[in-house]
Design a protein around this motif. Structure first.
Motif, PDB file in Angstrom:
ATOM      1  N   GLU A 108       0.443  -1.321   0.541  1.00  0.00           N
ATOM      2  CA  GLU A 108       0.147   0.356   0.263  1.00  0.00           C
ATOM      3  C   GLU A 108       0.889   1.037   0.008  1.00  0.00           C
ATOM      4  O   GLU A 108       1.644   1.237   0.173  1.00  0.00           O
ATOM      5  N   LEU A 109       0.136   2.023  -0.718  1.00  0.00           N
ATOM      6  CA  LEU A 109       1.149   3.574  -0.594  1.00  0.00           C
ATOM      7  C   LEU A 109       0.843   3.888   1.186  1.00  0.00           C
ATOM      8  O   LEU A 109      -0.181   4.225   1.582  1.00  0.00           O
ATOM      9  N   GLN A 110       2.439   3.758   0.982  1.00  0.00           N
ATOM     10  CA  GLN A 110       2.349   4.542   2.625  1.00  0.00           C
ATOM     11  C   GLN A 110       4.035   5.254   3.260  1.00  0.00           C
ATOM     12  O   GLN A 110       4.208   5.135   2.006  1.00  0.00           O
ATOM     13  N   GLY A 115      12.275   8.378   4.885  1.00  0.00           N
ATOM     14  CA  GLY A 115      11.672   9.977   4.333  1.00  0.00           C
ATOM     15  C   GLY A 115      10.764   9.998   3.434  1.00  0.00           C
ATOM     16  O   GLY A 115      10.583  11.229   3.123  1.00  0.00           O
ATOM     17  N   ALA A 116      10.393   8.583   2.941  1.00  0.00           N
ATOM     18  CA  ALA A 116       9.302   8.831   1.811  1.00  0.00           C
ATOM     19  C   ALA A 116       8.316   7.805   1.759  1.00  0.00           C
ATOM     20  O   ALA A 116       7.429   7.774   2.547  1.00  0.00           O
ATOM     21  N   LYS A 117       7.456   8.166   0.470  1.00  0.00           N
ATOM     22  CA  LYS A 117       5.529   7.751   0.611  1.00  0.00           C
ATOM     23  C   LYS A 117       6.750   7.213  -0.364  1.00  0.00           C
ATOM     24  O   LYS A 117       6.338   7.046  -1.467  1.00  0.00           O
ATOM     25  N   ASN A 132       7.894   6.543  -5.361  1.00  0.00           N
ATOM     26  CA  ASN A 132       8.741   6.621  -4.124  1.00  0.00           C
ATOM     27  C   ASN A 132       9.171   7.581  -4.573  1.00  0.00           C
ATOM     28  O   ASN A 132       8.632   9.093  -5.524  1.00  0.00           O
ATOM     29  N   PHE A 133       8.095   8.712  -3.054  1.00  0.00           N
ATOM     30  CA  PHE A 133       8.693  10.381  -3.590  1.00  0.00           C
ATOM     31  C   PHE A 133       9.042  11.025  -2.098  1.00  0.00           C
ATOM     32  O   PHE A 133       8.691  10.585  -0.900  1.00  0.00           O
ATOM     33  N   GLU A 134      10.017  11.333  -1.854  1.00  0.00           N
ATOM     34  CA  GLU A 134      10.839  11.622  -0.981  1.00  0.00           C
ATOM     35  C   GLU A 134      10.540  12.906  -0.834  1.00  0.00           C
ATOM     36  O   GLU A 134       9.801  14.168  -1.161  1.00  0.00           O
TER      37      GLU A 134
END
Length: 137
Positions: A108-110, A115-117, A132-134
């Motif tokens: 799941e997106l979390q 330190g990222a989503k 990945n989103f930092e």
């Protein structure tokens, strides 16, 4: 999206050997290396020395790899995942939702400990994607 899609190779205990091989083969530099035992991440005891994540880079060329703590399937000793480094929370959510159309959630997106989503999905064609989103700050 930031930069190119990065191939993410999965190994089953021989990740460190692969890192040595690829760095010696092509002069890739280790940007980051982390073992399972270095992180607060659940894993079986025998995987403590496995690579949780390794980032190799030379110029614009990048590759990432890790060892899976799970057993490989009979037909697939190594896997390839495609990583997208997203520029915003909106972008990661949009890509996650679109890839799930007729796809399957692997994670799941979390928010993650680095330190990222992050989220992991298999698209309707059977390809695995890491999103990945930092987060800043």
């Amino acid at each position: 999206m930031k930069g190119a899609i990065i191939p993410y190779l999965t190994f089953y205990g021989d990740g460190k050997e692969a890192v040595e091989f690829y760095t010696n083969l092509s002069g890739l530099e280790r940007v980051g290396v982390q073992k399972y035992s270095d992180a607060n991440f659940p894993h079986p005891p025998e995987a403590a020395d496995y690579l949780l994540h390794c980032h190799l880079k030379k110029g614009d060329f990048q590759i990432m790899l890790a060892d899976s703590a799970d057993k490989p399937s009979e037909n697939n000793k190594h896997g390839v995942t495609l990583l997208i480094d997203c520029e915003s929370e909106e972008e990661i959510e949009r890509l996650y939702d679109r890839l799930l159309e007729e796809g399957k959630v692997l994670m799941e997106l979390q928010d993650m400990f680095w330190g990222a989503k992050y989220g992991k999905v298999i698209d309707k064609f059977g390809f695995t994607w890491d999103l990945n989103f930092e987060k800043k700050g």
